[in-house]
Design a protein around this motif. Structure first.
Motif, PDB file in Angstrom:
ATOM      1  N   TRP A  85      47.242  21.025  81.208  1.00 21.33           N
ATOM      2  CA  TRP A  85      47.260  19.672  80.658  1.00 21.33           C
ATOM      3  C   TRP A  85      48.586  19.510  79.944  1.00 21.33           C
ATOM      4  O   TRP A  85      48.959  20.354  79.121  1.00 21.33           O
ATOM      5  CB  TRP A  85      46.112  19.461  79.671  1.00 21.33           C
ATOM      6  CG  TRP A  85      44.775  19.384  80.322  1.00 21.33           C
ATOM      7  CD1 TRP A  85      44.227  18.288  80.922  1.00 21.33           C
ATOM      8  CD2 TRP A  85      43.796  20.427  80.431  1.00 21.33           C
ATOM      9  NE1 TRP A  85      42.976  18.586  81.414  1.00 21.33           N
ATOM     10  CE2 TRP A  85      42.684  19.906  81.111  1.00 21.33           C
ATOM     11  CE3 TRP A  85      43.738  21.764  80.023  1.00 21.33           C
ATOM     12  CZ2 TRP A  85      41.545  20.639  81.392  1.00 21.33           C
ATOM     13  CZ3 TRP A  85      42.617  22.499  80.296  1.00 21.33           C
ATOM     14  CH2 TRP A  85      41.534  21.946  80.970  1.00 21.33           C
ATOM     15  N   ARG A  86      49.313  18.426  80.253  1.00 20.62           N
ATOM     16  CA  ARG A  86      50.638  18.244  79.650  1.00 20.62           C
ATOM     17  C   ARG A  86      50.812  16.912  78.936  1.00 20.62           C
ATOM     18  O   ARG A  86      51.622  16.793  78.054  1.00 20.62           O
ATOM     19  CB  ARG A  86      51.741  18.394  80.711  1.00 20.62           C
ATOM     20  CG  ARG A  86      51.876  19.804  81.240  1.00 20.62           C
ATOM     21  CD  ARG A  86      52.303  20.735  80.113  1.00 20.62           C
ATOM     22  NE  ARG A  86      52.560  22.080  80.567  1.00 20.62           N
ATOM     23  CZ  ARG A  86      51.703  23.095  80.442  1.00 20.62           C
ATOM     24  NH1 ARG A  86      50.523  22.896  79.894  1.00 20.62           N
ATOM     25  NH2 ARG A  86      52.015  24.294  80.861  1.00 20.62           N
ATOM     26  N   ARG A  87      50.093  15.893  79.322  1.00 22.57           N
ATOM     27  CA  ARG A  87      50.207  14.578  78.700  1.00 22.57           C
ATOM     28  C   ARG A  87      48.819  14.041  78.406  1.00 22.57           C
ATOM     29  O   ARG A  87      47.887  14.244  79.181  1.00 22.57           O
ATOM     30  CB  ARG A  87      50.954  13.589  79.608  1.00 22.57           C
ATOM     31  CG  ARG A  87      52.374  13.986  79.924  1.00 22.57           C
ATOM     32  CD  ARG A  87      53.281  13.737  78.726  1.00 22.57           C
ATOM     33  NE  ARG A  87      54.650  14.098  79.011  1.00 22.57           N
ATOM     34  CZ  ARG A  87      55.213  15.260  78.656  1.00 22.57           C
ATOM     35  NH1 ARG A  87      54.518  16.166  78.006  1.00 22.57           N
ATOM     36  NH2 ARG A  87      56.480  15.489  78.928  1.00 22.57           N
ATOM     37  N   ARG A  88      48.709  13.312  77.329  1.00 22.88           N
ATOM     38  CA  ARG A  88      47.420  12.727  76.949  1.00 22.88           C
ATOM     39  C   ARG A  88      47.066  11.569  77.880  1.00 22.88           C
ATOM     40  O   ARG A  88      47.923  10.803  78.295  1.00 22.88           O
ATOM     41  CB  ARG A  88      47.473  12.217  75.515  1.00 22.88           C
ATOM     42  CG  ARG A  88      47.729  13.310  74.528  1.00 22.88           C
ATOM     43  CD  ARG A  88      47.910  12.740  73.175  1.00 22.88           C
ATOM     44  NE  ARG A  88      46.820  13.276  72.365  1.00 22.88           N
ATOM     45  CZ  ARG A  88      46.675  13.054  71.092  1.00 22.88           C
ATOM     46  NH1 ARG A  88      47.521  12.282  70.456  1.00 22.88           N
ATOM     47  NH2 ARG A  88      45.671  13.590  70.433  1.00 22.88           N
ATOM     48  N   THR A  89      45.799  11.458  78.166  1.00 25.66           N
ATOM     49  CA  THR A  89      45.263  10.333  78.923  1.00 25.66           C
ATOM     50  C   THR A  89      44.296   9.640  77.979  1.00 25.66           C
ATOM     51  O   THR A  89      43.362  10.263  77.487  1.00 25.66           O
ATOM     52  CB  THR A  89      44.539  10.818  80.192  1.00 25.66           C
ATOM     53  OG1 THR A  89      45.431  11.635  80.946  1.00 25.66           O
ATOM     54  CG2 THR A  89      44.083   9.651  81.037  1.00 25.66           C
ATOM     55  N   ARG A  90      44.544   8.389  77.714  1.00 24.95           N
ATOM     56  CA  ARG A  90      43.761   7.642  76.728  1.00 24.95           C
ATOM     57  C   ARG A  90      42.924   6.546  77.385  1.00 24.95           C
ATOM     58  O   ARG A  90      43.069   6.267  78.572  1.00 24.95           O
ATOM     59  CB  ARG A  90      44.703   7.050  75.689  1.00 24.95           C
ATOM     60  CG  ARG A  90      45.507   8.125  74.964  1.00 24.95           C
ATOM     61  CD  ARG A  90      45.889   7.636  73.616  1.00 24.95           C
ATOM     62  NE  ARG A  90      46.672   8.625  72.917  1.00 24.95           N
ATOM     63  CZ  ARG A  90      46.230   9.278  71.861  1.00 24.95           C
ATOM     64  NH1 ARG A  90      45.033   9.072  71.408  1.00 24.95           N
ATOM     65  NH2 ARG A  90      47.011  10.142  71.252  1.00 24.95           N
ATOM     66  N   ILE A  91      42.101   5.917  76.563  1.00 21.77           N
ATOM     67  CA  ILE A  91      41.183   4.889  77.048  1.00 21.77           C
ATOM     68  C   ILE A  91      41.923   3.817  77.857  1.00 21.77           C
ATOM     69  O   ILE A  91      42.996   3.367  77.483  1.00 21.77           O
ATOM     70  CB  ILE A  91      40.401   4.254  75.867  1.00 21.77           C
ATOM     71  CG1 ILE A  91      39.256   3.398  76.395  1.00 21.77           C
ATOM     72  CG2 ILE A  91      41.313   3.492  74.938  1.00 21.77           C
ATOM     73  CD1 ILE A  91      38.280   2.969  75.321  1.00 21.77           C
ATOM     74  N   LEU A  92      41.354   3.490  78.998  1.00 21.97           N
ATOM     75  CA  LEU A  92      41.821   2.485  79.941  1.00 21.97           C
ATOM     76  C   LEU A  92      43.142   2.821  80.625  1.00 21.97           C
ATOM     77  O   LEU A  92      43.688   1.988  81.348  1.00 21.97           O
ATOM     78  CB  LEU A  92      41.874   1.098  79.299  1.00 21.97           C
ATOM     79  CG  LEU A  92      40.540   0.583  78.728  1.00 21.97           C
ATOM     80  CD1 LEU A  92      40.722  -0.796  78.141  1.00 21.97           C
ATOM     81  CD2 LEU A  92      39.447   0.604  79.766  1.00 21.97           C
ATOM     82  N   ARG A 118      52.552   6.463  85.928  1.00 19.71           N
ATOM     83  CA  ARG A 118      53.916   5.938  85.946  1.00 19.71           C
ATOM     84  C   ARG A 118      54.946   7.022  86.287  1.00 19.71           C
ATOM     85  O   ARG A 118      55.977   7.151  85.629  1.00 19.71           O
ATOM     86  CB  ARG A 118      54.244   5.263  84.608  1.00 19.71           C
ATOM     87  CG  ARG A 118      53.418   3.998  84.356  1.00 19.71           C
ATOM     88  CD  ARG A 118      53.860   3.242  83.129  1.00 19.71           C
ATOM     89  NE  ARG A 118      53.632   3.951  81.889  1.00 19.71           N
ATOM     90  CZ  ARG A 118      52.495   3.958  81.203  1.00 19.71           C
ATOM     91  NH1 ARG A 118      51.453   3.280  81.664  1.00 19.71           N
ATOM     92  NH2 ARG A 118      52.374   4.625  80.075  1.00 19.71           N
ATOM     93  N   GLY A 119      54.629   7.819  87.306  1.00 17.10           N
ATOM     94  CA  GLY A 119      55.561   8.826  87.776  1.00 17.10           C
ATOM     95  C   GLY A 119      55.630  10.098  86.947  1.00 17.10           C
ATOM     96  O   GLY A 119      56.429  10.981  87.244  1.00 17.10           O
ATOM     97  N   GLU A 120      54.792  10.221  85.937  1.00 17.33           N
ATOM     98  CA  GLU A 120      54.791  11.410  85.073  1.00 17.33           C
ATOM     99  C   GLU A 120      53.492  12.194  85.265  1.00 17.33           C
ATOM    100  O   GLU A 120      52.406  11.618  85.248  1.00 17.33           O
ATOM    101  CB  GLU A 120      54.927  10.975  83.608  1.00 17.33           C
ATOM    102  CG  GLU A 120      55.026  12.127  82.657  1.00 17.33           C
ATOM    103  CD  GLU A 120      55.270  11.673  81.227  1.00 17.33           C
ATOM    104  OE1 GLU A 120      56.090  12.317  80.563  1.00 17.33           O
ATOM    105  OE2 GLU A 120      54.637  10.692  80.781  1.00 17.33           O
ATOM    106  N   ALA A 121      53.630  13.496  85.441  1.00 17.67           N
ATOM    107  CA  ALA A 121      52.447  14.348  85.618  1.00 17.67           C
ATOM    108  C   ALA A 121      51.698  14.481  84.297  1.00 17.67           C
ATOM    109  O   ALA A 121      52.297  14.774  83.259  1.00 17.67           O
ATOM    110  CB  ALA A 121      52.864  15.721  86.130  1.00 17.67           C
ATOM    111  N   LEU A 122      50.385  14.270  84.340  1.00 16.39           N
ATOM    112  CA  LEU A 122      49.527  14.399  83.165  1.00 16.39           C
ATOM    113  C   LEU A 122      48.854  15.761  83.115  1.00 16.39           C
ATOM    114  O   LEU A 122      48.782  16.395  82.071  1.00 16.39           O
ATOM    115  CB  LEU A 122      48.454  13.302  83.172  1.00 16.39           C
ATOM    116  CG  LEU A 122      48.949  11.866  83.305  1.00 16.39           C
ATOM    117  CD1 LEU A 122      47.769  10.921  83.488  1.00 16.39           C
ATOM    118  CD2 LEU A 122      49.789  11.480  82.096  1.00 16.39           C
TER     119      LEU A 122
END
Length: 176
Positions: A85-92, A118-122
């Motif tokens: 896991w590298r980036r946060r995924t938030r509501i909506l 948006r082109g960035e791995a999460l």
């Protein structure tokens, strides 16, 4: 609770999409809903693994694997996973999921999946999957032959081979 409605939606949406080869990439679009969140208001780590099902099963369907599993009365099980896991995924948050089989060895299929915004791995996960029958694990060459696909795996990437070796060195059963 398992996302049965989303799962059914993915199966229906992908029913009419063109077939894929076993190593081609299935791309799907998803949303992080309020019930996917943890107490820090981001996508729960366990839930993200459940959401990866929403890409992996349609991939298997588009590659013809689901039909073969049904015909042969085989099952598909996950036998290991390595997650980043590298980036946060938030509501909506809307995100794209990419799912593909990177290859196989004498026992397992190796499936790589990732979530992108948006082109960035999460996040990304590498799974070891086994096809199972009444006698245990079905060799991937037999599965690929039943698919009518090439039975020789593409070369496994170095990071997959390193993970296989590292996992083989882990003690089983685990210690206290």
């Amino acid at each position: 609770m398992y996302p049965f409605v989303r799962f059914a939606k993915e199966l229906l949406l992908n029913r009419w999409r063109p077939p894929l080869g076993i190593t081609e990439t299935h791309v799907s679009q998803h949303v992080c809903w309020p019930w996917d969140l943890d107490i820090w208001m981001e996508l729960n780590n366990g839930r993200s693994l459940t959401l990866y099902d929403l890409g992996r099963i349609p991939l298997a369907g588009r590659a013809g694997l689901i039909a073969v599993l049904r015909r042969e009365r085989w099952g598909l099980t996950m036998a290991g996973a390595s997650v980043r896991w590298r980036r946060r995924t938030r509501i909506l948050d809307r995100f794209e999921m990419r799912s593909r089989c990177v290859g196989w060895d004498h026992r397992f299929l190796y499936i790589e999946q990732s979530m992108w915004r948006r082109g960035e791995a999460l996040s990304a996960v590498l799974y070891r999957a086994a096809v199972t029958g009444s006698a245990g694990i079905v060799p991937p060459e037999e599965v690929l032959a039943a698919l009518g696909a090439e039975t020789r795996s593409p070369p496994l990437p170095d990071y997959v081979r390193a993970w296989i070796a590292a996992d083989a060195a882990r003690p089983w059963p685990p210690g206290p």
